[in-house]
Scaffold this motif. Structure first.
Motif, PDB file in Angstrom:
ATOM      1  N   LEU A 158       0.701  -1.166  -0.118  1.00  0.00           N
ATOM      2  CA  LEU A 158       0.264   0.069  -0.378  1.00  0.00           C
ATOM      3  C   LEU A 158       0.629   1.198   0.036  1.00  0.00           C
ATOM      4  O   LEU A 158       0.743   2.406  -0.262  1.00  0.00           O
ATOM      5  N   LEU A 159       2.574   1.043   0.804  1.00  0.00           N
ATOM      6  CA  LEU A 159       2.828   2.011   0.747  1.00  0.00           C
ATOM      7  C   LEU A 159       2.904   2.582  -0.052  1.00  0.00           C
ATOM      8  O   LEU A 159       3.697   3.541  -0.786  1.00  0.00           O
ATOM      9  N   GLN A 160       3.452   1.367  -0.964  1.00  0.00           N
ATOM     10  CA  GLN A 160       4.564   1.639  -2.863  1.00  0.00           C
ATOM     11  C   GLN A 160       3.324   2.264  -3.785  1.00  0.00           C
ATOM     12  O   GLN A 160       4.031   3.556  -4.253  1.00  0.00           O
ATOM     13  N   ALA A 192      12.380   6.262   3.479  1.00  0.00           N
ATOM     14  CA  ALA A 192      13.053   6.079   2.324  1.00  0.00           C
ATOM     15  C   ALA A 192      13.286   6.566   1.009  1.00  0.00           C
ATOM     16  O   ALA A 192      13.786   7.481   0.183  1.00  0.00           O
ATOM     17  N   TYR A 193      11.336   6.895   0.913  1.00  0.00           N
ATOM     18  CA  TYR A 193      10.229   7.787  -0.574  1.00  0.00           C
ATOM     19  C   TYR A 193      11.022   9.156  -0.653  1.00  0.00           C
ATOM     20  O   TYR A 193      10.734   9.034  -1.521  1.00  0.00           O
ATOM     21  N   LEU A 194      11.952   9.687   0.613  1.00  0.00           N
ATOM     22  CA  LEU A 194      11.901  10.873   0.505  1.00  0.00           C
ATOM     23  C   LEU A 194      13.169  10.981   0.861  1.00  0.00           C
ATOM     24  O   LEU A 194      13.586  11.988   0.823  1.00  0.00           O
ATOM     25  N   GLY A 223       8.472   0.834  -6.252  1.00  0.00           N
ATOM     26  CA  GLY A 223       8.037   1.433  -6.874  1.00  0.00           C
ATOM     27  C   GLY A 223       8.743   3.185  -6.747  1.00  0.00           C
ATOM     28  O   GLY A 223       9.915   3.056  -6.985  1.00  0.00           O
ATOM     29  N   ARG A 224       7.887   4.082  -7.072  1.00  0.00           N
ATOM     30  CA  ARG A 224       8.662   5.073  -7.354  1.00  0.00           C
ATOM     31  C   ARG A 224       9.271   6.064  -6.205  1.00  0.00           C
ATOM     32  O   ARG A 224       8.059   5.971  -5.621  1.00  0.00           O
TER      33      ARG A 224
END
Length: 338
Positions: A158-160, A192-194, A223-224
């Motif tokens: 879901l986070l992805q 990590a996504y940020l 994902g991105r």
């Protein structure tokens, strides 16, 4: 793991009932004293602050000596009253006493995390694993309202999905005003996504083992990525607690995010669930967070906002800041879309 069972002999004390005989509707003074004594013992032995642990244990025993909890004969009410008292004595919001109608099995040294709560009981489908809202607002501003940090094993996908949808935004607002915490693995994954590269997050000091465990955000994410350069605003309130505070505090220390709202709840002590008796467990704060940049944590004081704002106005304030940032970045003659 230290055994914390109270040894009682039926032969020597035939008139004294144990917690195994606990009537689900009423507690005797002996039942209460047993739970309190076991709580005092394990707090003194394992609480993250040894000196405070001794003081809390002493105060609990004094309370038991005068039957301070006598009015709370129903087990759930007793657990709640003891929780309130522990938090008052320690100032630590991670303390909790839980009652279980089903017998709690004795600890097994070969079993890891045998007293962990079922994920669905606090972060499951009923609350969409914490993902309350994922959308794009005006001027290419992404918005994520996250209510809990569910374990990655049940919510990483879901986070992805959420972060892949938000990655194209020029600005991101992460709303943690109603997030009471959760799993530390999820806060590091979301961080990590940020970021563009791995970064050291808060380490965890474990008092019982006297060990310090360092933590680094993941090298790779599915994902991105939103990336490490575009503006991010994190909204917090006094309800923001534990893992939600860790995420905010660590990224704030890196100067990666701008925090908007009011000071958070102040819970930087991770806990373990320990068996007290046949029907009671304690959530016991045995660890502390240590940020590699500040050298400290947010225990008792909360994460301090960069832009102090009443929590009900925090989203409006973040949008105002985002629009100002976008206007500044727009080239000559350009206007950000509204």
């Amino acid at each position: 793991m230290k055994r914390i069972l109270l040894a009682l002999s039926w032969a020597l004390v035939p008139c004294l009932a144990t917690a195994a005989d606990l009537d689900n509707s009423v507690m005797t003074a002996d039942h209460q004293h047993e739970v309190i004594e076991q709580a005092a013992e394990v707090i003194q032995a394992r609480y993250v602050d040894p000196e405070l642990g001794r003081k809390v244990a002493l105060a609990l025993r004094q309370q038991a000596s005068i039957d301070a909890f006598k009015p709370y004969r129903e087990p759930e009410a007793f657990a709640q009253a003891l929780t309130v008292e522990l938090r008052k004595l320690s100032g630590d919001g991670h303390f909790r006493i839980n009652y279980s109608a089903q017998p709690v099995p004795p600890p097994d040294a070969k079993t890891v995390d045998q007293y962990e709560e079922d994920d669905d009981s606090w972060a499951g489908p009923a609350i969409n694993y914490g993902f309350e809202s994922v959308r794009r607002l005006d001027s290419d501003i992404g918005y994520l309202d996250l209510r809990v940090f569910a374990p990655p094993r049940v919510a990483a996908d879901l986070l992805q999905s959420a972060m892949t949808l938000l990655a194209q935004s020029k600005v991101l607002i992460i709303d943690l005003r109603n997030n009471g915490g959760g799993d530390s693995g999820m806060d590091m994954l979301m961080a990590a996504y940020l970021l563009d590269r791995p970064a050291e997050m808060s380490a965890i000091y474990d008092r019982p083992s006297n060990r310090l465990t360092r933590a680094t955000s993941p090298v790779w994410v599915p994902g991105r990525r939103f990336g490490g350069t575009k503006p991010v605003y994190v909204l917090i309130s006094h309800k923001t607690f534990s893992a939600a505070e860790a995420f905010t505090y660590d990224l704030q220390a890196m100067h990666r995010v701008t925090v908007v709202g009011e000071a958070s709840g102040g819970g930087a002590h991770p806990y373990e669930r320990r068996r007290l008796t046949d029907h009671f467990l304690i959530k016991l704060p045995e660890m502390r967070s240590i940020n590699p940049i500040t050298g400290t944590d947010w225990q008792g004081v909360g994460v301090k906002p960069d832009v102090p704002t009443p929590p009900e106005l925090a989203l409006d304030k973040a949008l105002e800041l985002a629009h100002a940032t976008l206007a500044k970045e727009a080239g000559p003659g350009e206007k950000p879309m509204h």
